[in-house]
Design an enzyme around this catalytic site. Sequence first.
Site, PDB file in Angstrom:
ATOM      1  N   ARG A  30       0.900  -1.578  -0.087  1.00  0.00           N
ATOM      2  CA  ARG A  30       0.325   0.096   0.079  1.00  0.00           C
ATOM      3  C   ARG A  30       0.905   1.319  -0.013  1.00  0.00           C
ATOM      4  O   ARG A  30       0.341   2.168   0.045  1.00  0.00           O
ATOM      5  CB  ARG A  30      -0.925  -0.009   1.162  1.00  0.00           C
ATOM      6  CG  ARG A  30      -2.184  -1.078   1.168  1.00  0.00           C
ATOM      7  CD  ARG A  30      -3.283  -0.831   1.990  1.00  0.00           C
ATOM      8  NE  ARG A  30      -2.982  -0.092   3.263  1.00  0.00           N
ATOM      9  CZ  ARG A  30      -2.874  -0.484   4.390  1.00  0.00           C
ATOM     10  NH1 ARG A  30      -2.896  -1.727   4.737  1.00  0.00           N
ATOM     11  NH2 ARG A  30      -2.627   0.100   5.409  1.00  0.00           N
ATOM     12  N   ASN A  31       2.103   1.027  -0.136  1.00  0.00           N
ATOM     13  CA  ASN A  31       2.952   2.390  -0.145  1.00  0.00           C
ATOM     14  C   ASN A  31       3.008   2.877  -1.537  1.00  0.00           C
ATOM     15  O   ASN A  31       3.135   2.028  -2.448  1.00  0.00           O
ATOM     16  CB  ASN A  31       4.409   2.177   0.193  1.00  0.00           C
ATOM     17  CG  ASN A  31       5.340   3.132   0.549  1.00  0.00           C
ATOM     18  OD1 ASN A  31       5.347   3.963  -0.324  1.00  0.00           O
ATOM     19  ND2 ASN A  31       5.955   3.353   1.762  1.00  0.00           N
ATOM     20  N   HIS A  32       2.777   3.981  -1.662  1.00  0.00           N
ATOM     21  CA  HIS A  32       2.512   4.831  -2.983  1.00  0.00           C
ATOM     22  C   HIS A  32       3.941   4.989  -3.948  1.00  0.00           C
ATOM     23  O   HIS A  32       3.881   5.409  -5.029  1.00  0.00           O
ATOM     24  CB  HIS A  32       1.679   6.059  -3.054  1.00  0.00           C
ATOM     25  CG  HIS A  32       0.305   5.910  -2.587  1.00  0.00           C
ATOM     26  ND1 HIS A  32      -0.370   6.458  -1.819  1.00  0.00           N
ATOM     27  CD2 HIS A  32      -0.535   4.705  -2.953  1.00  0.00           C
ATOM     28  CE1 HIS A  32      -1.800   6.093  -1.828  1.00  0.00           C
ATOM     29  NE2 HIS A  32      -1.777   5.139  -2.483  1.00  0.00           N
TER      30      HIS A  32
ATOM     31  N   THR B 234       4.854   8.713   1.222  1.00  0.00           N
ATOM     32  CA  THR B 234       4.472   7.822   0.692  1.00  0.00           C
ATOM     33  C   THR B 234       3.752   6.600   1.371  1.00  0.00           C
ATOM     34  O   THR B 234       2.982   5.693   0.846  1.00  0.00           O
ATOM     35  CB  THR B 234       5.330   7.182  -0.697  1.00  0.00           C
ATOM     36  OG1 THR B 234       6.355   6.468   0.090  1.00  0.00           O
ATOM     37  CG2 THR B 234       5.666   8.251  -1.507  1.00  0.00           C
TER      38      THR B 234
END
Length: 161
Positions: free
Chosen positions: A38-40, A138
């Site tokens: 889920r880190n962008h 992020t």
Amino acid sequence: MKIQSFPSLSNPDADILLLGTMPGAQSLAMNQYYGHPRNHFWKLLHTIFEEELSTDYNQKKEMLQRNKIAVWDVLQACERKGSLDSAIMKEVPNDFAGFLAEHPNIKLIAFNGQKAAAFYKKYVGLSKGYTFVTLPSTSPANAGKSFEQKLKEWEVIKSLR
């Protein structure tokens, strides 16, 4: 628990340095920068530089090289329970004098979040000859901003080079 960061992902021709604070627990377990799904981070970079997003870590690293981007963390080691930057204690910074001497083309240093910027300022300082920008984290812990909001702010890294 004492944890160690990873070596930098970099080539001597890099002109952008993206700095996080310290890898989270999932990234450390995967032995990959920004490994949490889920880190962008990777989606942002692939979007900004108009590259197809890959789940393959080696392809992600190749994308960095093609775009002359170095990735590293401000901290080399610290003690931390969990993954939150707010839990960091007994931090040890990385050797930026040596790194920047080996990467003379770097002109832009961008921080992935406020904590990375704060630790850099504390241990290294904002020296002349570089452009510094602090970007929204992020991390999935930064749920206050959508991907689109983060993208709008992160796009500056392409225009500042």
